[in-house]
Design an enzyme around this catalytic site. Structure first.
Site, PDB file in Angstrom:
ATOM      1  N   ASN A   7       0.752  -1.081   0.123  1.00 35.56           N
ATOM      2  CA  ASN A   7      -0.066  -0.036  -0.018  1.00 35.56           C
ATOM      3  C   ASN A   7       0.801   1.277  -0.085  1.00 35.56           C
ATOM      4  O   ASN A   7       1.375   1.809   1.077  1.00 35.56           O
ATOM      5  CB  ASN A   7      -0.823   0.042   1.096  1.00 35.56           C
ATOM      6  N   ARG A  78      -2.391  -2.039  -3.513  1.00 30.61           N
ATOM      7  CA  ARG A  78      -3.796  -1.629  -3.583  1.00 30.61           C
ATOM      8  C   ARG A  78      -3.633  -0.239  -4.300  1.00 30.61           C
ATOM      9  O   ARG A  78      -2.904   0.645  -3.951  1.00 30.61           O
ATOM     10  CB  ARG A  78      -3.909  -1.255  -1.956  1.00 30.61           C
ATOM     11  N   HIS A 167     -13.211   1.988  -0.370  1.00 34.40           N
ATOM     12  CA  HIS A 167     -13.194   0.761   0.203  1.00 34.40           C
ATOM     13  C   HIS A 167     -13.733  -0.457  -0.423  1.00 34.40           C
ATOM     14  O   HIS A 167     -14.194  -1.493   0.495  1.00 34.40           O
ATOM     15  CB  HIS A 167     -14.044   1.150   1.339  1.00 34.40           C
ATOM     16  N   GLU A 370      -8.211  -6.283   4.446  1.00 37.21           N
ATOM     17  CA  GLU A 370      -7.851  -5.895   3.090  1.00 37.21           C
ATOM     18  C   GLU A 370      -6.690  -6.428   2.418  1.00 37.21           C
ATOM     19  O   GLU A 370      -6.611  -6.869   1.173  1.00 37.21           O
ATOM     20  CB  GLU A 370      -7.740  -4.438   2.881  1.00 37.21           C
TER      21      GLU A 370
END
Ligand code: ADP
Length: 390
Positions: A7, A78, A167, A370
């Site tokens: 991320n 991500r 999200h 996630e």
């Protein structure tokens, strides 16, 4: 399969190494202050890595011991904005990287940083399969009546101004787990999912797909968040603009000084709940505003999905704050929602039901993950790249 989940932010790089089959986390960490060093020799201490490539060297060193003699098989990124193009995770090549870059204007803080992470990996490990998992992708099923803003057509046609939602990785993962917990086939799962972290959004799930979500063109729309305002009358911005506020002033006010912080002076839900319990009137007011806003969305989305079969809480606040869940449920009496006080207060890391047997709609707490979702999506794309190309 060993997947490095990345991320990548503008000044930080968060990572996890996951063994997908074993479902385990082998290493995780956060490299901060990228590009914030005080510079070269003689200029004083360097506080952080110079750039994302240097940050990746640090990650490589940190994961070395955890990997032992095993090697990474793939990297999953991500990526915040997939625009209208990306409805699925995708194997990254130069064309995909440029497509992500073309979406920079829609996510100026995030997509450029995601691309820096992708390029750093390509440079260090040119043959490493990389997969982009988009925060917007799950919401590509929104019907037009849910994604349109009622503004002149040219704003959509020329500037891409529409609702995208965010999200998505979390909402999709939680939808799967919630349906499994209730033993309902995903294609028949109608629910409302509230992801309540520092950023917060609520999604209407019909037949396992996203049909509406509270975040819009950016993650600012919708719920009251830690430091973001959520919904407000857009004329407020016109009013403030005429009073001399610059776009940067407005951006900072809406994204960093509003939400719980603006209302209660504190962006952390745990502190706000503690303050309210100690008698702080501003904190109590902030909780009332935030829980009322969420309850309104839940009522609306109950209609959007044709009658929700479950209400699901997830993320930091949704998973941990029985007080906030209680405040929201109190406002949902018209839907027949009844929490079991004991189950609501129980602390657990497992997906669970917290409503009474007589509640008209079961209420669930389902921890999100996630990184796990990104690792699994990455492994699936690497195993069958053609079947998921956009
Ligand atoms: P992010 O969006 O940054 O991933 P998280 O999902 O970690 O955020 O959620 C952060 C929020 O969760 C904070 O407001 C924090 O106060 C809240 N939170 C975490 N643990 C608790 C708890 N035990 N009680 C109440 N709130 C909590």
């Amino acid at each position: 399969m060993l997947v490095l989940v990345i991320n990548s932010g503008s000044s930080s790089l968060k990572y996890q190494v996951r063994d997908v089959e074993a479902g385990s986390v082998l290493a995780e960490g956060l490299v901060e202050k990228i590009g914030m060093g005080t510079g070269g020799e003689g200029d004083g201490e360097i506080e952080g890595p110079r750039d994302h490539a240097e940050a990746l060297e640090q990650v490589d060193a940190e994961i070395h011991a955890a990997l032992g003699d095993r090697e990474l098989d793939a990297v999953g990124h991500r990526v915040v904005h997939g625009g209208e193009r990306f409805a699925e995770p995708v194997l990254i090549n130069n064309e995909i990287t440029r497509a992500i870059e073309r979406l920079n204007p829609l996510a100026p803080l995030h997509n450029p940083a995601n691309v820096l992470g992708i390029r750093a990996i390509s440079k260090k490990w040119p043959d490493m399969p990389q997969v982009a998992v988009f925060d917007t992708a799950f919401h590509r099923t929104l019907p037009e009546h849910a994604w349109r803003y009622a503004v002149p057509e040219e704003l959509y046609a020329n500037h891409g101004i529409r609702r995208y939602g965010f999200h998505g990785t979390s909402h999709e993962y939680v939808a799967h787990r919630a349906a499994a917990l209730l033993d309902v086939p995903l294609e028949e799962f109608d629910a409302v999912i509230a992801h309540l972290g520092n950023g917060a959004s609520v999604t209407a799930i019909r037949g396992g797909q996203s049909v509406d979500t509270s975040m819009g063109f950016t993650p600012l729309e919708g719920l009251v968040m830690g430091t973001r305002s959520g919904d407000l009358d857009p004329s407020i911005l016109v009013f403030l603009g005429r009073a001399g506020w610059s776009p940067e002033d407005l951006d900072a006010m809406l994204n960093r000084q509003s939400g719980l912080k603006g209302l209660a002076g504190n962006n952390d839900m745990r502190s706000v709940v503690e303050a309210a319990e100690a008698g702080d009137a501003r904190a109590a007011m902030a909780l009332a505003v935030a829980s009322y806003r969420l309850a309104k969305y839940i009522g609306g989305y109950h209609v959007a999905v044709g009658g929700a079969k479950a209400l699901v809480f997830t993320a930091g606040i949704g998973e941990n704050s029985h007080q906030f869940r209680g405040l929201v449920a109190e406002r949902l009496g018209a839907l027949g929602v009844l929490l079991d006080d004991g189950l609501n207060r129980e602390r657990s890391k497992e997906p669970r039901v917290i409503s009474t047997a007589s509640s008209a709609i079961p209420v669930l707490v389902v921890p999100t993950d996630e990184e796990r979702a990104i690792a699994e999506a990455t492994a699936a794309v690497v195993a069958h790249p053609a079947s998921v190309a956009p």
